[in-house]
Design an enzyme around this catalytic site. Structure first.
Site, mmCIF file in Angstrom:
data_model
loop_
_atom_site.group_PDB
_atom_site.id
_atom_site.type_symbol
_atom_site.label_atom_id
_atom_site.label_comp_id
_atom_site.label_asym_id
_atom_site.label_seq_id
_atom_site.Cartn_x
_atom_site.Cartn_y
_atom_site.Cartn_z
ATOM 1 C CG ASP A 294 -2.006 -1.077 1.131
ATOM 2 O OD1 ASP A 294 -2.035 -1.804 0.124
ATOM 3 O OD2 ASP A 294 -2.782 -1.213 2.078
ATOM 4 C CG ASP B 246 -3.356 -4.995 -3.258
ATOM 5 O OD1 ASP B 246 -3.250 -5.584 -4.346
ATOM 6 O OD2 ASP B 246 -3.998 -5.459 -2.291
#
Length: 294
Positions: free
Chosen positions: A137, A160
């Site tokens: 992230d 991600d």
């Protein structure tokens, strides 16, 4: 400003604090080389500010929060709770019309949970020749209908590491995967025509990384397009993951004119799409950003 005390301010937060609210002129905060351990917020009442580092490699803003850090919540009967992803940022930009140049934004926490380096909520944000360093992230583009432009940037992470609902254009950026996982996790709203657009970017990987997905949809209508990009051999032949099976019906995953060992259009998942030349020609910063050109 300079960390060693030779500038007007020693911290970036001090320089931000003296800026006037809702300025209608362009103000530059020049930051000399140094490591600035700060957890920063650029609040929503500021605008037209540019933070410009002396050099991207040596002007470093860093912090080390991660999602499993324990914090106290409440006053009458405070309770301990994990921080969670969305409090972990090193830099949070709530304001509109902010530019960052020649900076490293880093979350250097250990791999103990999600750890955001850059968290954006403002509109019309520009990042030029910046480095965004983290693990899971790294960049959270946190608000729908906001527009972000990244040019000549370096972004690395594990899982991600570019995620959220904003519309963001990445031009001539280098994207490095540090483990076998997922690059993007777009959560583009259904009524938002564009999400993430990567143009003329280079996808690379750390040593030993050989099975990376281009993305998976964090929400049903996630939009991600890679065009004119160079893809290393670490990109999986199928390219994309559905996250949840039903999202194969709604996710908007597109490619055009990519190259490299990781570009295998005939082996991509059937629910992704290769654009035609005519379709790709219509996707420009002018169309993606509507009435704003960075």
């Amino acid at each position: 400003m300079a960390r060693d005390g030779t500038g007007e301010f020693r911290t970036i937060d001090e320089a931000i604090e003296v800026c006037r609210a809702f300025m209608d002129y362009h103000k530059v905060i020049f930051v000399k080389n140094g490591t600035y351990k700060e957890k920063l917020i650029i609040p929503q009442w500021l605008q037209n500010i540019e933070i410009c580092g002396e050099s991207a490699e040596h002007t470093i803003i860093t912090y080390d929060d991660h999602a499993n850090v324990k914090i106290l919540l409440g006053t009458a009967a405070p309770r301990e709770k994990a921080m969670g992803t969305f409090r972990t940022y090193t830099l949070k930009i709530e304001a509109n019309d902010i530019t960052l140049k020649n900076l490293t934004i880093e979350n250097n926490s250990a791999r103990l949970g999600q750890a955001v380096a850059l968290h954006t909520e403002g509109d019309r944000l520009v990042f030029i020749n910046c480095r965004f360093i983290g693990h899971q992230d790294t960049i959270y583009t946190g608000m729908p209908a906001t527009r972000l432009f990244f040019k000549d940037c370096y972004i690395c992470g594990t899982t991600d590491f570019i995620f959220g609902p904003s519309t963001a254009w990445f031009e001539n950026c280098t994207i490095e995967s540090l483990i076998n996982s997922y690059i993007t996790a777009a959560s583009t709203p259904k009524d938002q025509p564009y999400g993430y657009v990567f143009n003329n970017c280079r996808l690379i990987a750390a040593e030993g990384v050989d099975a990376v997905y281009l993305g998976r949809p964090w929400r049903d209508y996630g939009y991600t397009l890679f065009m004119n990009c160079e893809m290393g051999r670490h990109i999986r032949p199928e390219g994309w993951h559905h996250w949840e099976k039903q999202r194969e019906q709604t996710a908007r995953y597109l490619e055009y004119n990519n190259r490299g060992e990781g570009f295998m259009p005939k082996q991509r998942v059937a629910w992704s799409r290769q654009l035609s030349k005519k379709e790709a020609a219509a996707i420009t910063p002018a169309t993606v950003f509507a009435n704003w050109l960075p």
